[in-house]
Design a protein around this motif. Structure first.
Motif, PDB file in Angstrom:
ATOM      1  N   UNK A  20      41.153  42.310  48.709  1.00  0.00           N
ATOM      2  CA  UNK A  20      41.676  42.378  47.458  1.00  0.00           C
ATOM      3  C   UNK A  20      43.076  42.180  47.486  1.00  0.00           C
ATOM      4  N   UNK A  21      43.891  42.701  48.709  1.00  0.00           N
ATOM      5  CA  UNK A  21      45.472  42.478  48.977  1.00  0.00           C
ATOM      6  C   UNK A  21      45.437  40.873  49.391  1.00  0.00           C
ATOM      7  N   UNK A  22      44.810  40.315  50.065  1.00  0.00           N
ATOM      8  CA  UNK A  22      44.820  38.661  50.039  1.00  0.00           C
ATOM      9  C   UNK A  22      44.796  38.237  48.848  1.00  0.00           C
ATOM     10  N   UNK A  23      43.910  38.496  48.110  1.00  0.00           N
ATOM     11  CA  UNK A  23      43.626  37.945  46.792  1.00  0.00           C
ATOM     12  C   UNK A  23      44.884  38.191  45.979  1.00  0.00           C
ATOM     13  N   UNK A  24      45.550  39.358  45.784  1.00  0.00           N
ATOM     14  CA  UNK A  24      46.692  39.707  44.980  1.00  0.00           C
ATOM     15  C   UNK A  24      47.786  39.001  45.414  1.00  0.00           C
ATOM     16  N   UNK A  25      48.069  38.637  46.875  1.00  0.00           N
ATOM     17  CA  UNK A  25      49.187  38.001  47.172  1.00  0.00           C
ATOM     18  C   UNK A  25      49.239  36.441  46.885  1.00  0.00           C
ATOM     19  N   UNK A  29      51.854  34.959  44.718  1.00  0.00           N
ATOM     20  CA  UNK A  29      52.671  33.855  45.415  1.00  0.00           C
ATOM     21  C   UNK A  29      53.560  34.647  46.330  1.00  0.00           C
ATOM     22  N   UNK A  30      53.271  35.660  47.235  1.00  0.00           N
ATOM     23  CA  UNK A  30      53.885  36.323  47.992  1.00  0.00           C
ATOM     24  C   UNK A  30      53.188  36.599  49.483  1.00  0.00           C
ATOM     25  N   UNK A 157      34.039  41.438  41.529  1.00  0.00           N
ATOM     26  CA  UNK A 157      34.409  40.376  42.580  1.00  0.00           C
ATOM     27  C   UNK A 157      35.806  40.661  43.073  1.00  0.00           C
ATOM     28  N   UNK A 158      35.977  40.143  44.130  1.00  0.00           N
ATOM     29  CA  UNK A 158      37.565  40.293  44.785  1.00  0.00           C
ATOM     30  C   UNK A 158      38.281  39.775  43.807  1.00  0.00           C
ATOM     31  N   UNK A 159      37.814  38.429  43.366  1.00  0.00           N
ATOM     32  CA  UNK A 159      38.719  37.520  42.392  1.00  0.00           C
ATOM     33  C   UNK A 159      39.122  38.507  41.186  1.00  0.00           C
ATOM     34  N   UNK A 160      37.954  39.121  40.747  1.00  0.00           N
ATOM     35  CA  UNK A 160      38.515  39.807  39.382  1.00  0.00           C
ATOM     36  C   UNK A 160      39.124  41.245  39.786  1.00  0.00           C
ATOM     37  N   UNK A 161      38.836  41.749  40.852  1.00  0.00           N
ATOM     38  CA  UNK A 161      39.770  43.131  41.032  1.00  0.00           C
ATOM     39  C   UNK A 161      41.025  42.578  41.483  1.00  0.00           C
ATOM     40  N   UNK A 162      41.338  41.544  42.300  1.00  0.00           N
ATOM     41  CA  UNK A 162      42.533  40.929  42.245  1.00  0.00           C
ATOM     42  C   UNK A 162      43.664  40.727  40.889  1.00  0.00           C
ATOM     43  N   UNK A 163      42.681  40.108  40.116  1.00  0.00           N
ATOM     44  CA  UNK A 163      43.369  39.845  38.453  1.00  0.00           C
ATOM     45  C   UNK A 163      43.700  41.279  38.157  1.00  0.00           C
ATOM     46  N   UNK A 164      42.583  42.184  38.042  1.00  0.00           N
ATOM     47  CA  UNK A 164      42.855  43.478  37.503  1.00  0.00           C
ATOM     48  C   UNK A 164      44.231  44.190  38.046  1.00  0.00           C
ATOM     49  N   UNK A 165      44.251  44.164  39.239  1.00  0.00           N
ATOM     50  CA  UNK A 165      45.237  45.019  39.924  1.00  0.00           C
ATOM     51  C   UNK A 165      46.816  44.104  39.697  1.00  0.00           C
ATOM     52  N   UNK A 166      46.639  42.966  39.675  1.00  0.00           N
ATOM     53  CA  UNK A 166      47.619  42.033  39.070  1.00  0.00           C
ATOM     54  C   UNK A 166      48.243  42.794  37.875  1.00  0.00           C
ATOM     55  N   UNK A 167      47.383  42.790  36.781  1.00  0.00           N
ATOM     56  CA  UNK A 167      47.609  43.258  35.425  1.00  0.00           C
ATOM     57  C   UNK A 167      48.130  44.650  35.409  1.00  0.00           C
TER      58      UNK A 167
END
Length: 181
Positions: A20-25, A29-30, A157-167
């Protein structure tokens, strides 16, 4: 995002902090840093550190690694994933005060299949789920106390969780900005 502070993901082993961290990054774009990977790159496998030097030696290495990752990231946005027990160190707890800390919340059912597939976790030798549960019960109050934000990762999914975390981070940053103004 919450200023130029590192975003640090905490939670129990096998919850998905790295993925999830990798997806969020990527979404933000960090840079992404996984402290467990840093330890493996510098010292060999975590299992071999436990076997050869013991948990105490591993925790010392882990605390130094987390400190290095946080200090290197200060003043810039980044995502850092910590090992499940990293938060037990008092120095690490103090360092996390300079970060935006996100606790990835889960339960046994969320991690059971991941733990069954990965037998290389030294603290889960024997009855892996019973050991995971015992560790989680003792660590959960620490995760909750340290977190600026809690995100439920039980479903998605990892993608969905990354987006949820971003929001969630954007909402947190906006609320924090409103309080400061």
């Amino acid at each position: 995002m919450p200023g130029n502070r590192p975003i640090v993901l905490i939670g129990p082993m096998a919850v998905g902090k790295s993925a999830i961290g990798h997806e969020l990054a990527k979404l933000l774009d960090v840079p992404f840093v996984d402290t467990d990977n840093m330890i493996v790159d510098a010292h060999g496998s975590i299992a071999s550190i436990f076997a050869g030097r013991g948990e105490h030696a591993f925790r010392e290495i882990e605390a130094r690694t987390v400190a290095s990752a946080v200090e290197h990231a200060e003043g810039a946005a980044s995502v850092i994933s910590l090992g499940g027990g990293a938060v037990l160190d008092s120095g690490t707890q103090q360092l996390l005060g300079r970060c935006t800390v996100v606790y990835l919340e889960c339960d046994e059912e969320t991690v059971a299949s991941r733990i069954a597939r990965n037998s290389g976790r030294p603290l889960l030798a024997g009855d892996a789920m019973a050991r995971w549960s015992a560790l989680f019960i003792t660590r959960k109050p620490v995760y909750e106390r340290l977190a600026n934000l809690v995100v439920d990762v039980r479903q998605g999914s990892v993608s969905e969780l990354g987006h949820r975390l971003e929001v969630a981070l954007r909402d947190y940053a906006a609320a924090k900005q409103e309080v400061e103004n």
